[in-house]
Design a protein around this motif. Structure first.
Motif, PDB file in Angstrom:
ATOM      1  N   CYS A  52       0.847  -1.199   0.000  1.00 33.29           N
ATOM      2  CA  CYS A  52       0.000   0.000   0.000  1.00 33.29           C
ATOM      3  C   CYS A  52       0.877   1.242   0.000  1.00 33.29           C
ATOM      4  O   CYS A  52       1.867   1.311   0.750  1.00 33.29           O
ATOM      5  CB  CYS A  52      -0.889   0.030   1.236  1.00 33.29           C
ATOM      6  SG  CYS A  52      -2.391  -0.917   1.086  1.00 33.29           S
ATOM      7  N   TRP A  54       0.589   5.780  -0.888  1.00 30.10           N
ATOM      8  CA  TRP A  54      -0.280   6.887  -1.289  1.00 30.10           C
ATOM      9  C   TRP A  54      -0.136   7.207  -2.769  1.00 30.10           C
ATOM     10  O   TRP A  54       0.941   7.037  -3.352  1.00 30.10           O
ATOM     11  CB  TRP A  54       0.034   8.129  -0.466  1.00 30.10           C
ATOM     12  CG  TRP A  54      -0.315   8.079   0.988  1.00 30.10           C
ATOM     13  CD1 TRP A  54       0.458   8.514   2.018  1.00 30.10           C
ATOM     14  CD2 TRP A  54      -1.539   7.611   1.584  1.00 30.10           C
ATOM     15  NE1 TRP A  54      -0.182   8.332   3.210  1.00 30.10           N
ATOM     16  CE2 TRP A  54      -1.416   7.782   2.978  1.00 30.10           C
ATOM     17  CE3 TRP A  54      -2.714   7.054   1.079  1.00 30.10           C
ATOM     18  CZ2 TRP A  54      -2.422   7.415   3.871  1.00 30.10           C
ATOM     19  CZ3 TRP A  54      -3.717   6.682   1.972  1.00 30.10           C
ATOM     20  CH2 TRP A  54      -3.571   6.871   3.337  1.00 30.10           C
ATOM     21  N   THR A 124      -3.303   1.808  -4.075  1.00 29.64           N
ATOM     22  CA  THR A 124      -3.213   3.173  -3.550  1.00 29.64           C
ATOM     23  C   THR A 124      -4.539   3.463  -2.843  1.00 29.64           C
ATOM     24  O   THR A 124      -5.531   3.775  -3.495  1.00 29.64           O
ATOM     25  CB  THR A 124      -2.974   4.199  -4.679  1.00 29.64           C
ATOM     26  OG1 THR A 124      -3.985   4.055  -5.684  1.00 29.64           O
ATOM     27  CG2 THR A 124      -1.610   3.993  -5.314  1.00 29.64           C
ATOM     28  N   PRO A 125      -4.579   3.351  -1.519  1.00 33.80           N
ATOM     29  CA  PRO A 125      -5.864   3.412  -0.816  1.00 33.80           C
ATOM     30  C   PRO A 125      -6.528   4.777  -0.802  1.00 33.80           C
ATOM     31  O   PRO A 125      -7.672   4.882  -0.351  1.00 33.80           O
ATOM     32  CB  PRO A 125      -5.507   2.953   0.601  1.00 33.80           C
ATOM     33  CG  PRO A 125      -4.059   3.190   0.740  1.00 33.80           C
ATOM     34  CD  PRO A 125      -3.466   3.014  -0.618  1.00 33.80           C
ATOM     35  N   ASP A 126      -5.841   5.824  -1.294  1.00 30.32           N
ATOM     36  CA  ASP A 126      -6.517   7.114  -1.442  1.00 30.32           C
ATOM     37  C   ASP A 126      -6.826   7.424  -2.906  1.00 30.32           C
ATOM     38  O   ASP A 126      -7.285   8.529  -3.222  1.00 30.32           O
ATOM     39  CB  ASP A 126      -5.687   8.240  -0.831  1.00 30.32           C
ATOM     40  CG  ASP A 126      -4.319   8.416  -1.489  1.00 30.32           C
ATOM     41  OD1 ASP A 126      -3.879   7.494  -2.204  1.00 30.32           O
ATOM     42  OD2 ASP A 126      -3.696   9.467  -1.282  1.00 30.32           O
ATOM     43  N   ARG A 134      -5.986   9.676   2.796  1.00 30.00           N
ATOM     44  CA  ARG A 134      -7.073   9.116   3.603  1.00 30.00           C
ATOM     45  C   ARG A 134      -7.440   7.771   2.989  1.00 30.00           C
ATOM     46  O   ARG A 134      -7.828   7.695   1.828  1.00 30.00           O
ATOM     47  CB  ARG A 134      -8.294  10.039   3.625  1.00 30.00           C
ATOM     48  CG  ARG A 134      -8.031  11.389   4.260  1.00 30.00           C
ATOM     49  CD  ARG A 134      -7.703  11.270   5.721  1.00 30.00           C
ATOM     50  NE  ARG A 134      -7.453  12.568   6.336  1.00 30.00           N
ATOM     51  CZ  ARG A 134      -7.025  12.726   7.589  1.00 30.00           C
ATOM     52  NH1 ARG A 134      -6.790  11.651   8.345  1.00 30.00           N
ATOM     53  NH2 ARG A 134      -6.809  13.922   8.069  1.00 30.00           N
ATOM     54  N   ALA A 135      -7.302   6.715   3.759  1.00 26.39           N
ATOM     55  CA  ALA A 135      -7.440   5.362   3.217  1.00 26.39           C
ATOM     56  C   ALA A 135      -8.895   4.927   3.122  1.00 26.39           C
ATOM     57  O   ALA A 135      -9.677   5.114   4.058  1.00 26.39           O
ATOM     58  CB  ALA A 135      -6.660   4.379   4.088  1.00 26.39           C
ATOM     59  N   SER A 137     -11.479   1.562   2.711  1.00 28.91           N
ATOM     60  CA  SER A 137     -11.458   0.281   3.435  1.00 28.91           C
ATOM     61  C   SER A 137     -11.221  -0.917   2.528  1.00 28.91           C
ATOM     62  O   SER A 137     -11.053  -2.033   3.013  1.00 28.91           O
ATOM     63  CB  SER A 137     -12.775   0.093   4.187  1.00 28.91           C
ATOM     64  OG  SER A 137     -13.871   0.080   3.281  1.00 28.91           O
ATOM     65  N   PRO A 152       2.599  -1.210   4.484  1.00 29.64           N
ATOM     66  CA  PRO A 152       2.624   0.189   4.047  1.00 29.64           C
ATOM     67  C   PRO A 152       4.031   0.595   3.610  1.00 29.64           C
ATOM     68  O   PRO A 152       5.016   0.259   4.268  1.00 29.64           O
ATOM     69  CB  PRO A 152       2.198   0.952   5.303  1.00 29.64           C
ATOM     70  CG  PRO A 152       2.669   0.095   6.437  1.00 29.64           C
ATOM     71  CD  PRO A 152       2.580  -1.338   5.952  1.00 29.64           C
ATOM     72  N   ARG A 201      -8.254  -0.307   8.671  1.00 28.16           N
ATOM     73  CA  ARG A 201      -8.188   0.861   7.779  1.00 28.16           C
ATOM     74  C   ARG A 201      -7.476   2.018   8.468  1.00 28.16           C
ATOM     75  O   ARG A 201      -6.612   2.686   7.880  1.00 28.16           O
ATOM     76  CB  ARG A 201      -9.600   1.285   7.369  1.00 28.16           C
ATOM     77  CG  ARG A 201      -9.623   2.416   6.332  1.00 28.16           C
ATOM     78  CD  ARG A 201     -10.945   3.169   6.347  1.00 28.16           C
ATOM     79  NE  ARG A 201     -11.129   3.920   7.577  1.00 28.16           N
ATOM     80  CZ  ARG A 201     -10.523   5.074   7.835  1.00 28.16           C
ATOM     81  NH1 ARG A 201      -9.689   5.614   6.966  1.00 28.16           N
ATOM     82  NH2 ARG A 201     -10.745   5.703   8.980  1.00 28.16           N
ATOM     83  N   GLU A 205      -3.822   3.752   7.390  1.00 29.82           N
ATOM     84  CA  GLU A 205      -3.774   5.193   7.133  1.00 29.82           C
ATOM     85  C   GLU A 205      -2.745   5.869   8.045  1.00 29.82           C
ATOM     86  O   GLU A 205      -1.921   6.668   7.579  1.00 29.82           O
ATOM     87  CB  GLU A 205      -5.154   5.807   7.358  1.00 29.82           C
ATOM     88  CG  GLU A 205      -5.196   7.308   7.087  1.00 29.82           C
ATOM     89  CD  GLU A 205      -6.598   7.879   7.259  1.00 29.82           C
ATOM     90  OE1 GLU A 205      -6.803   8.665   8.216  1.00 29.82           O
ATOM     91  OE2 GLU A 205      -7.474   7.548   6.432  1.00 29.82           O
ATOM     92  N   LEU A 208       0.885   4.752   7.051  1.00 27.82           N
ATOM     93  CA  LEU A 208       1.335   5.374   5.807  1.00 27.82           C
ATOM     94  C   LEU A 208       1.668   6.853   6.019  1.00 27.82           C
ATOM     95  O   LEU A 208       2.667   7.360   5.490  1.00 27.82           O
ATOM     96  CB  LEU A 208       0.271   5.229   4.725  1.00 27.82           C
ATOM     97  CG  LEU A 208       0.316   3.951   3.876  1.00 27.82           C
ATOM     98  CD1 LEU A 208      -0.893   3.874   2.961  1.00 27.82           C
ATOM     99  CD2 LEU A 208       1.597   3.892   3.065  1.00 27.82           C
TER     100      LEU A 208
END
Length: 237
Positions: A52, A54, A124-126, A134-135, A137, A152, A201, A205, A208
């Motif tokens: 993961c 950003w 890329t959780p955002d 901001r991640a 879920s 991360p 989650r 976040e 990261l």
């Protein structure tokens, strides 16, 4: 111009140039790697991991990975996403089209199957549109359903431009000194309920953001602030 950029030929050319630029920056910079022991140990055993990072720190991750194991990355199905997919293909990274936060059930299934087949996956959780750092879920759900640990990863470099895009994209330049940092893995139990998914989650976040802050500090850069949460935005209004 937009029609021109949609051309497959033009996108292929731009992707080729971008890939070679990424290789140039990575090859001409001095790198320090911190915290990768656990990830490397699993990779050495041929076990998959979920990576993961950003959206604003994705530029040099394909160069860092460089075909260490089969990798599939979740990319949204829009013009920018298609260009990214063409670019990372030069590094042997395959693509799953979709999003973990916007009706991506099929994409989730494909990512879980890729892990079951022994490939690593990257998210890329955002992405693809934020809010910045901001991640969502979805990546925790991938970890729950696959039983694979989620790592991360972030990086920074002393020579870079910080773009004014929504993700504050770090456009790395050649001949700098930089650092790649990896945090403790996040494990999500297969029987995790909604509260446990939310806890995971929040963990990813927070980790990261801490890794990105530390990488920027080590490279002498001003840290990037996450986008305001809806609660903070309401308070500010």
């Amino acid at each position: 111009m937009k029609r021109l950029l949609r051309s497959a030929l033009v996108q292929s050319l731009v992707a080729w140039i971008a890939a070679w630029y990424m290789r140039l920056v990575y090859a001409t910079s001095r790198w320090t790697f911190i915290g990768f022991e656990q990830m490397n140990a699993l990779i050495a055993q041929g076990k998959p991991i979920i990576g993961c990072f950003w959206h604003g720190r994705m530029l040099l991750l394909p160069s860092f990975w460089s075909r260490r194991m089969p990798m599939r990355m979740l990319i949204s199905d829009h013009q920018d996403g298609r260009l990214i997919a063409r670019t990372i293909a030069h590094f042997g990274v395959e693509t799953v089209t979709g999003s973990t936060s916007r009706g991506g059930a099929a994409a989730l299934r494909n990512m879980i199957q890729a892990l079951a087949d022994g490939s690593c996956v990257a998210v890329t959780p955002d992405g693809p549109r934020g809010p910045r750092m901001r991640a969502a879920s979805g990546m925790a759900m991938i970890a729950k359903l696959s039983g694979v640990p989620l790592f991360p990863v972030s990086y920074s470099t002393s020579r870079a431009l910080m773009l004014s895009s929504w993700d504050r994209f770090l456009f790395a330049l050649p001949f700098g000194h930089g650092v790649f940092v990896c945090g403790e893995p996040v494990h999500v139990a297969r029987d995790a309920d909604a509260a446990a998914i939310e806890s995971a989650r929040q963990q990813i976040e927070a980790r990261l953001n801490q890794l990105t802050l530390e990488a920027d500090r080590l490279c002498g850069r001003k840290p990037v602030e996450p986008a305001a949460t809806p609660q903070r935005l309401a308070t500010q209004a």
